[in-house]
Design a protein around this motif. Structure first.
Motif, mmCIF file in Angstrom:
data_model
loop_
_atom_site.group_PDB
_atom_site.id
_atom_site.type_symbol
_atom_site.label_atom_id
_atom_site.label_comp_id
_atom_site.label_asym_id
_atom_site.label_seq_id
_atom_site.Cartn_x
_atom_site.Cartn_y
_atom_site.Cartn_z
ATOM 1 N N PHE A 116 0.833 -1.199 0.000
ATOM 2 C CA PHE A 116 0.000 0.000 0.000
ATOM 3 C C PHE A 116 0.871 1.254 0.000
ATOM 4 O O PHE A 116 0.674 2.184 -0.793
ATOM 5 C CB PHE A 116 -0.916 -0.037 1.226
ATOM 6 C CG PHE A 116 -1.918 1.090 1.307
ATOM 7 C CD1 PHE A 116 -2.153 1.945 0.228
ATOM 8 C CD2 PHE A 116 -2.648 1.298 2.463
ATOM 9 C CE1 PHE A 116 -3.081 2.971 0.306
ATOM 10 C CE2 PHE A 116 -3.577 2.324 2.560
ATOM 11 C CZ PHE A 116 -3.781 3.164 1.469
ATOM 12 N N LEU A 117 1.868 1.293 0.872
ATOM 13 C CA LEU A 117 2.754 2.447 0.959
ATOM 14 C C LEU A 117 3.544 2.636 -0.334
ATOM 15 O O LEU A 117 3.650 3.755 -0.855
ATOM 16 C CB LEU A 117 3.718 2.277 2.136
ATOM 17 C CG LEU A 117 3.112 2.415 3.531
ATOM 18 C CD1 LEU A 117 4.111 1.957 4.588
ATOM 19 C CD2 LEU A 117 2.689 3.856 3.786
ATOM 20 N N ALA A 118 4.082 1.550 -0.858
ATOM 21 C CA ALA A 118 4.879 1.631 -2.086
ATOM 22 C C ALA A 118 4.022 2.090 -3.262
ATOM 23 O O ALA A 118 4.417 2.966 -4.042
ATOM 24 C CB ALA A 118 5.511 0.275 -2.395
ATOM 25 N N GLY A 119 2.839 1.496 -3.389
ATOM 26 C CA GLY A 119 1.938 1.889 -4.467
ATOM 27 C C GLY A 119 1.471 3.329 -4.316
ATOM 28 O O GLY A 119 1.357 4.062 -5.300
ATOM 29 N N GLY A 120 1.232 3.750 -3.074
ATOM 30 C CA GLY A 120 0.779 5.114 -2.838
ATOM 31 C C GLY A 120 1.836 6.154 -3.166
ATOM 32 O O GLY A 120 1.545 7.190 -3.759
ATOM 33 N N LEU A 121 3.081 5.874 -2.805
ATOM 34 C CA LEU A 121 4.167 6.813 -3.119
ATOM 35 C C LEU A 121 4.415 6.865 -4.626
ATOM 36 O O LEU A 121 4.722 7.927 -5.182
ATOM 37 C CB LEU A 121 5.439 6.399 -2.376
ATOM 38 C CG LEU A 121 5.392 6.610 -0.856
ATOM 39 C CD1 LEU A 121 6.601 5.979 -0.184
ATOM 40 C CD2 LEU A 121 5.309 8.103 -0.518
ATOM 41 N N CYS A 122 4.262 5.722 -5.290
ATOM 42 C CA CYS A 122 4.390 5.695 -6.748
ATOM 43 C C CYS A 122 3.265 6.513 -7.389
ATOM 44 O O CYS A 122 3.496 7.272 -8.339
ATOM 45 C CB CYS A 122 4.361 4.251 -7.244
ATOM 46 S SG CYS A 122 4.748 4.050 -9.007
ATOM 47 N N TYR A 123 2.063 6.382 -6.856
ATOM 48 C CA TYR A 123 0.909 7.149 -7.347
ATOM 49 C C TYR A 123 1.146 8.650 -7.174
ATOM 50 O O TYR A 123 0.907 9.448 -8.094
ATOM 51 C CB TYR A 123 -0.330 6.705 -6.576
ATOM 52 C CG TYR A 123 -1.612 7.429 -6.928
ATOM 53 C CD1 TYR A 123 -2.073 7.479 -8.242
ATOM 54 C CD2 TYR A 123 -2.388 8.032 -5.936
ATOM 55 C CE1 TYR A 123 -3.257 8.130 -8.563
ATOM 56 C CE2 TYR A 123 -3.576 8.673 -6.246
ATOM 57 C CZ TYR A 123 -4.011 8.722 -7.560
ATOM 58 O OH TYR A 123 -5.179 9.361 -7.871
ATOM 59 N N ASP A 124 1.650 9.048 -6.010
ATOM 60 C CA ASP A 124 1.963 10.458 -5.774
ATOM 61 C C ASP A 124 2.989 10.960 -6.793
ATOM 62 O O ASP A 124 2.875 12.073 -7.318
ATOM 63 C CB ASP A 124 2.529 10.644 -4.359
ATOM 64 C CG ASP A 124 1.453 10.556 -3.288
ATOM 65 O OD1 ASP A 124 0.253 10.559 -3.629
ATOM 66 O OD2 ASP A 124 1.819 10.481 -2.098
#
Length: 241
Positions: A116-124
């Motif tokens: 979740f964190l990795a995907g969220g930072l990539c999304y940002d």
């Protein structure tokens, strides 16, 4: 006989001004109501086209990124105690580390929010205009195996080489064969210091040698990933459970 609106629409289609092809009648109606100046109306047309292109570009880059289904950090549950504070996450979301080509390793048991964190930072990062890719380790393995065999894998490998941010999810989940281990090292070595990595793993870096079957290769790989990096140790019970 072709009307002026039809003529403009055809010209917009020829010039590939896609938003004007579909939105021209509505824009003209808005102009009739608001009576803007010629320059204001010209600016409206250009702003509409630019917004349309930016939206399509973002959608295309998000599709290419292959983010996990849940990836919006605005929805992150900060009540969950897993080793990362709200303040720390807010700092990471500013992406200063990405500007400086730093790496990030998210280490911890399954279910503690690494993906979740990795995907969220990539999304940002993608929303801020960076080229970000999210790849599960098993998909990356297939690309490495087939890059010299199939056109699609070769195209994907080139895409990986051009990324500004590459997320590798669940690295070292399973032992790797020698050729895959070497291929993984070659990719990371090529991108070293020009691409930022986010790595998620439930294996301590000391266990990587066992997964790779080669202590020297594991050391070389970690040397590149841990150089200019932040290691975040996540803990706690499984959020999914």
């Amino acid at each position: 006989m072709m009307t002026t609106v039809q003529h403009i629409t055809e010209q917009a289609r020829e010039l590939r001004l896609s938003s004007l092809v579909t939105d021209l009648p509505a824009l003209l109606e808005q102009a009739r109501r608001e009576e803007p100046s010629y320059t204001e109306f010209a600016a409206l047309l250009l702003d509409t086209e630019l917004a349309y292109r930016q939206k399509n570009n973002l959608e295309r880059r998000l599709k290419t990124a292959q983010l996990p289904l849940v990836h919006d950090l605005d929805q992150y549950d900060h009540k969950t105690i897993n080793g990362i504070s709200k303040t720390q996450l807010q700092e990471l979301r500013q992406l200063v580390w990405l500007d400086q080509t730093y790496n990030m390793l998210l280490v911890g048991p399954s279910g503690t929010g690494k993906t979740f964190l990795a995907g969220g930072l990539c999304y940002d990062a993608i929303k801020q205009g960076y080229t970000g890719l999210f790849r599960r380790m098993d998909d990356l393995i297939q690309t490495i195996k087939l890059k010299d065999i199939t056109t699609s894998a070769a195209r994907e490998y080139k895409r990986l080489q051009k990324a500004q941010l590459l997320v590798i999810d669940d690295i070292m989940m399973f032992p790797l064969k020698k050729d895959v281990s070497v291929g993984l090292f070659q990719l990371i070595d090529q991108l070293h210091e020009q691409t930022s990595f986010i790595i998620t793993t439930n294996k301590n870096p000391k266990e990587w040698a066992e997964m790779l079957g080669d202590e020297v290769l594991a050391t070389a790989l970690l040397d590149r990933l841990l150089y200019r990096s932040e290691v975040i140790q996540l803990s706690g019970n499984s959020y999914r459970m």
